[in-house]
Design an enzyme around this catalytic site. Structure first.
Site, PDB file in Angstrom:
ATOM      1  N   TRP A  33      25.240  45.842  43.293  1.00  0.00           N
ATOM      2  CA  TRP A  33      24.690  47.196  43.204  1.00  0.00           C
ATOM      3  C   TRP A  33      24.656  47.664  41.747  1.00  0.00           C
ATOM      4  O   TRP A  33      25.456  47.241  40.928  1.00  0.00           O
ATOM      5  CB  TRP A  33      25.497  48.169  44.060  1.00  0.00           C
ATOM      6  CG  TRP A  33      26.920  48.391  43.597  1.00  0.00           C
ATOM      7  CD1 TRP A  33      28.024  47.696  43.974  1.00  0.00           C
ATOM      8  CD2 TRP A  33      27.376  49.392  42.671  1.00  0.00           C
ATOM      9  NE1 TRP A  33      29.145  48.177  43.335  1.00  0.00           N
ATOM     10  CE2 TRP A  33      28.772  49.223  42.536  1.00  0.00           C
ATOM     11  CE3 TRP A  33      26.749  50.411  41.945  1.00  0.00           C
ATOM     12  CZ2 TRP A  33      29.560  50.033  41.703  1.00  0.00           C
ATOM     13  CZ3 TRP A  33      27.525  51.212  41.117  1.00  0.00           C
ATOM     14  CH2 TRP A  33      28.909  51.020  41.002  1.00  0.00           C
ATOM     15  N   GLU A  76      37.605  54.798  33.483  1.00  0.00           N
ATOM     16  CA  GLU A  76      36.621  53.723  33.614  1.00  0.00           C
ATOM     17  C   GLU A  76      35.789  53.564  32.333  1.00  0.00           C
ATOM     18  O   GLU A  76      35.427  52.450  31.948  1.00  0.00           O
ATOM     19  CB  GLU A  76      35.685  54.001  34.797  1.00  0.00           C
ATOM     20  CG  GLU A  76      36.343  53.986  36.163  1.00  0.00           C
ATOM     21  CD  GLU A  76      36.618  52.582  36.685  1.00  0.00           C
ATOM     22  OE1 GLU A  76      36.280  51.608  35.982  1.00  0.00           O
ATOM     23  OE2 GLU A  76      37.174  52.460  37.786  1.00  0.00           O
ATOM     24  N   GLU A 115      32.697  46.004  35.694  1.00  0.00           N
ATOM     25  CA  GLU A 115      33.448  47.253  35.552  1.00  0.00           C
ATOM     26  C   GLU A 115      32.632  48.339  34.849  1.00  0.00           C
ATOM     27  O   GLU A 115      32.781  49.526  35.137  1.00  0.00           O
ATOM     28  CB  GLU A 115      34.743  46.995  34.764  1.00  0.00           C
ATOM     29  CG  GLU A 115      35.814  46.246  35.535  1.00  0.00           C
ATOM     30  CD  GLU A 115      36.544  47.152  36.520  1.00  0.00           C
ATOM     31  OE1 GLU A 115      36.567  48.373  36.315  1.00  0.00           O
ATOM     32  OE2 GLU A 115      37.098  46.618  37.508  1.00  0.00           O
ATOM     33  N   HIS A 118      30.945  51.176  36.806  1.00  0.00           N
ATOM     34  CA  HIS A 118      31.724  52.257  37.421  1.00  0.00           C
ATOM     35  C   HIS A 118      31.671  53.531  36.583  1.00  0.00           C
ATOM     36  O   HIS A 118      31.371  54.613  37.092  1.00  0.00           O
ATOM     37  CB  HIS A 118      33.178  51.811  37.606  1.00  0.00           C
ATOM     38  CG  HIS A 118      33.323  50.597  38.459  1.00  0.00           C
ATOM     39  ND1 HIS A 118      34.501  49.883  38.555  1.00  0.00           N
ATOM     40  CD2 HIS A 118      32.426  49.947  39.248  1.00  0.00           C
ATOM     41  CE1 HIS A 118      34.332  48.860  39.377  1.00  0.00           C
ATOM     42  NE2 HIS A 118      33.078  48.877  39.802  1.00  0.00           N
ATOM     43  N   GLU A 168      44.342  47.018  39.103  1.00  0.00           N
ATOM     44  CA  GLU A 168      43.127  46.947  39.917  1.00  0.00           C
ATOM     45  C   GLU A 168      43.380  47.506  41.317  1.00  0.00           C
ATOM     46  O   GLU A 168      42.512  48.156  41.899  1.00  0.00           O
ATOM     47  CB  GLU A 168      42.618  45.504  40.011  1.00  0.00           C
ATOM     48  CG  GLU A 168      42.092  44.925  38.709  1.00  0.00           C
ATOM     49  CD  GLU A 168      40.717  45.441  38.329  1.00  0.00           C
ATOM     50  OE1 GLU A 168      40.237  46.427  38.914  1.00  0.00           O
ATOM     51  OE2 GLU A 168      40.100  44.837  37.430  1.00  0.00           O
ATOM     52  N   THR A 171      43.525  51.342  41.019  1.00  0.00           N
ATOM     53  CA  THR A 171      42.206  51.981  40.926  1.00  0.00           C
ATOM     54  C   THR A 171      41.473  51.909  42.263  1.00  0.00           C
ATOM     55  O   THR A 171      40.707  52.824  42.604  1.00  0.00           O
ATOM     56  CB  THR A 171      41.352  51.339  39.818  1.00  0.00           C
ATOM     57  OG1 THR A 171      41.338  49.914  39.978  1.00  0.00           O
ATOM     58  CG2 THR A 171      41.901  51.666  38.448  1.00  0.00           C
ATOM     59  N   ASP A 200      34.711  47.016  44.600  1.00  0.00           N
ATOM     60  CA  ASP A 200      34.731  46.181  43.387  1.00  0.00           C
ATOM     61  C   ASP A 200      36.157  45.994  42.891  1.00  0.00           C
ATOM     62  O   ASP A 200      36.570  44.891  42.517  1.00  0.00           O
ATOM     63  CB  ASP A 200      33.913  46.845  42.275  1.00  0.00           C
ATOM     64  CG  ASP A 200      32.414  46.645  42.427  1.00  0.00           C
ATOM     65  OD1 ASP A 200      31.994  45.959  43.375  1.00  0.00           O
ATOM     66  OD2 ASP A 200      31.677  47.182  41.591  1.00  0.00           O
ATOM     67  N   GLU A 201      36.915  47.097  42.855  1.00  0.00           N
ATOM     68  CA  GLU A 201      38.285  47.046  42.342  1.00  0.00           C
ATOM     69  C   GLU A 201      39.154  46.135  43.206  1.00  0.00           C
ATOM     70  O   GLU A 201      39.996  45.389  42.694  1.00  0.00           O
ATOM     71  CB  GLU A 201      38.895  48.454  42.286  1.00  0.00           C
ATOM     72  CG  GLU A 201      38.108  49.474  41.470  1.00  0.00           C
ATOM     73  CD  GLU A 201      38.115  49.201  39.976  1.00  0.00           C
ATOM     74  OE1 GLU A 201      38.543  48.113  39.543  1.00  0.00           O
ATOM     75  OE2 GLU A 201      37.669  50.084  39.224  1.00  0.00           O
ATOM     76  N   HIS A 204      38.370  42.536  42.328  1.00  0.00           N
ATOM     77  CA  HIS A 204      38.992  42.177  41.053  1.00  0.00           C
ATOM     78  C   HIS A 204      40.504  42.020  41.205  1.00  0.00           C
ATOM     79  O   HIS A 204      41.113  41.135  40.587  1.00  0.00           O
ATOM     80  CB  HIS A 204      38.663  43.236  40.003  1.00  0.00           C
ATOM     81  CG  HIS A 204      37.203  43.359  39.727  1.00  0.00           C
ATOM     82  ND1 HIS A 204      36.647  44.471  39.119  1.00  0.00           N
ATOM     83  CD2 HIS A 204      36.166  42.519  39.989  1.00  0.00           C
ATOM     84  CE1 HIS A 204      35.338  44.295  39.010  1.00  0.00           C
ATOM     85  NE2 HIS A 204      35.028  43.119  39.540  1.00  0.00           N
TER      86      HIS A 204
END
Length: 332
Positions: A33, A76, A115, A118, A168, A171, A200-201, A204
């Site tokens: 995305w 971020e 990252e 974000h 990670e 977050t 996403d976090e 990761h």
């Protein structure tokens, strides 16, 4: 062989699998995305109406929520600090006599690319909401990058990967809780956006915990001692140096932390729960071949969550109302 040389050997061994890690835990720019997928399209005839809808919905979210969202965004956006710090770690940093990046640098740059989205999407959203003084936010962001950070890991890859594994997940928790609050208040777009950032976090987090899991196989005692070191000294939050314009470095973090706890976005109990999760993920109770010093470190780590939970239970979060320069008053 010295401890540093052993660490370097382990990093070189793991580097052989870096392409596998990239393929498993990261997503190509064409497939993942992008911020524009969640924001009003400025080329659309409905752009102004969509912005008005965001501004109307944003009036119903209180100042504590906006303070946390701004703090998350600034954290971020301080991405240049994180990239430069990670690229300097032993085993990742490029030797002076080499022109090309190594495999670890490939990972760090690809991770940074993910990252970066974000802060990009959150910044644009804050701008459109009408609830935020963007110039003050931008000044805080510039200060946070300029001030840098010292997370107590030096160039040690073991300690740094403990930090990233922890951070990670932290977050993920923060963005996921923002999504829940936004959804509860009918702000579906913000909820969806925050939820996918949280995803996403988590991805990761799984990557960095895998790195540590692999290190435990090759160098269990030193990895255990590095984990204990980071927990004893506590995880320093990336936003620890937050400040307003014209104020001293770090003068805003305590207030921000209190608001985050009060809003239920990130609390002391979350911190304790992360330690418990890391103990479980790395199965530290089952690791064998430890030195006597590492065995003591394991005992410390196993007992730590319960001890910290009892301390956290006694903490009273104040209800003090703080004035943040980041926020605009609600215009009805």
């Amino acid at each position: 062989m010295s401890i540093n040389n052993i660490r370097l050997e382990v990093m070189l061994t793991l580097e052989k699998s870096i392409d596998t890690f990239v393929d498993k835990f990261l997503i190509a720019p064409e497939k993942i995305w992008q911020p524009t997928d969640f924001l009003p399209n400025s080329q659309s005839e409905n752009f102004i109406e969509e912005v008005k809808e965001i501004r109307e919905l944003s009036k119903d979210l209180d100042n504590d929520f906006w303070t946390v969202l701004v703090g998350d965004t600034i954290t971020e956006e301080a991405l240049p600090t994180y990239e430069s710090w990670l690229l300097d770690i032993d085993g990742i940093s490029k030797p002076r006599n080499e022109e090309k990046d190594n495999g670890w640098a490939k990972w760090i740059r690809a991770w940074t690319g993910e990252e970066n989205r974000h802060g990009d999407v959150l910044n644009k959203y804050l701008y459109l909401s009408g609830r935020v003084n963007m110039r003050e936010v931008e000044i805080t962001t510039q200060h946070l990058i300029a001030d840098g950070m010292d997370i107590g890991t030096a160039r040690d890859p073991y300690k740094n990967f403990v930090y990233t594994s922890f951070q990670e997940l932290a977050t993920y928790i923060s963005h996921n809780n923002v999504a829940k609050i936004a959804r509860k208040n009918g702000h579906k777009l913000l909820a969806k956006m925050s939820k996918i950032i949280a995803g996403d976090e988590m991805r990761h987090h799984l990557a960095y915990t895998e790195f540590v899991k692999q290190i435990f196989k090759y160098d269990p005692s030193e990895m255990m001692l590095a984990f204990q070191y980071m927990m004893k000294h506590k995880i320093v939050m990336p936003a620890m140096h937050l400040r307003h314009s014209g104020e001293e470095k770090g003068s805003l973090f305590d207030q921000f932390s209190i608001v985050a706890q009060r809003a239920g976005v990130y609390t002391g109990f979350d911190y304790v729960d992360i330690i418990k999760k890391l103990n479980a993920i790395w199965e530290i109770d089952k690791i064998t071949g430890l030195t006597s010093e590492a065995e003591k470190a394991r005992d410390y780590l196993m007992k730590l969550p319960d001890r910290m939970y009892r301390i956290t239970e006694r903490i009273v979060v104040p209800n003090t109302k703080y004035e943040f320069k980041w926020l605009n008053p609600i215009i009805l």
